[in-house]
Design a protein around this motif. Sequence first.
Motif, PDB file in Angstrom:
ATOM      1  N   LYS A   4      -3.143   2.879   5.656  1.00  0.00           N
ATOM      2  CA  LYS A   4      -3.562   2.312   6.931  1.00  0.00           C
ATOM      3  C   LYS A   4      -3.339   3.343   8.034  1.00  0.00           C
ATOM      4  N   LEU A  20      -8.061   2.942   4.718  1.00  0.00           N
ATOM      5  CA  LEU A  20      -7.987   1.531   5.109  1.00  0.00           C
ATOM      6  C   LEU A  20      -8.052   1.381   6.628  1.00  0.00           C
ATOM      7  N   THR A  45       0.831  -1.209   0.000  1.00  0.00           N
ATOM      8  CA  THR A  45       0.000   0.000   0.000  1.00  0.00           C
ATOM      9  C   THR A  45       0.861   1.252   0.000  1.00  0.00           C
TER      10      THR A  45
END
Length: 399
Positions: free
Chosen positions: A262, A380, A241
């Motif tokens: 995240k 996320l 990511t």
Amino acid sequence: MRLIQYLLISMFLTGFAWAQDSSDAQGTPDRATTGGATTLEDILARQRGEKVDNSYRSENTGQGNVEGLMGQFGTRGVTSDSDVYRALRYGSADVTVSSKGPAASVLIQDGGMWWLNFRTGPLREYGTYIIAGMLAVIVLFFLLRGKIRIDGERTGRTVTRFNSFERFGHWLFAGSFLVLGLTGLLTLYGRDFMIPLFGKEGFAVIAQGCKWLHNNLAWSFMLGLVIVTVNWIAHNIPNRTDLKWLAAGGGLFTKGSHPPAKKFNAGQKVIFWACILLGVSISLSGLSLLFPFEMPLFAKTFSIVNSTGIPQMFGLNLPVQMSPQEEMQYAQVWHVMVAYVFIAIIIAHIYLGSVGMEGAFDAMGTGEVEEQWAREHHSLWLAEVQDKEAGKTTASPAE
């Protein structure tokens, strides 16, 4: 007039020939005429900034004269003062002192001047460029991009981003670093502008206060470093990511661009690992300075680095034998070098975490962030938090 011209030309040619003859084929001055002492060529070479081989002095300290050694510190010794000075300077004198400290027997530390010149010269100069360069980049970024706003409509709901213990560790680490950075910069630059304002006595009081704060808040900094590492290291492991976030520039340069992330995005991970690595390094050198001569770091480190052959590729051969004072000088230089880089990184972090991004300060201020802010910058992570909350509300109570 012609006679005078001929005399001047003759004197010039004679002097040039003498200078040529005074050096051997390898450029080493012939010291036979001076009894092995310094020659005019040595003095001129130092004035030109050239490196002069001091072996003719360091290897001529009168150590072969036993009778001279027996009386070199007496009133009737036969060893000359020059020999005594050389023996002290190059560490070959038989010195006995009442103090038994590790550095007590070093009466003359030959490498002190390079440290002083480097500390007050290139170290401060290039360190100033680093900090000023980061400030210039931030100003330019603000002028081109402006404040990063929340693009979507606010929901009025908040999400817990950091709990109280996480915020405590962060502010302990950050707050102590700010004081350490300020007191360190005052130590480096203070005399330039504070002595004209407060006088030497006033500056002495300020400098002593800075030293006390710097030495004692170092422990808070190291404790905060440990807490931050324990709290967040699991969330800062790089993943795929992060590559997507980096490819999109984190959305920092384009309005409406919000790459997924995240709990920590790739930019925050870079800052986290920089803080950890630089924090550990500056703590080790700081401990070496807090406990003088008790934690030598560089002679062993340089020995390991030399064994890799990398320094030799650049024509370097790092010293592996150092006096206690030299160890402290290297520790101080490294401490300041790391501090300059650290301060520049933290300046960028402070900007983005406060005035540079709308809603970012709330994460460390109250621990609660606007849901839309979380959706745009850490989508996320927000999805994970909402899934956990949904799981708690749908779970049936135990009977």
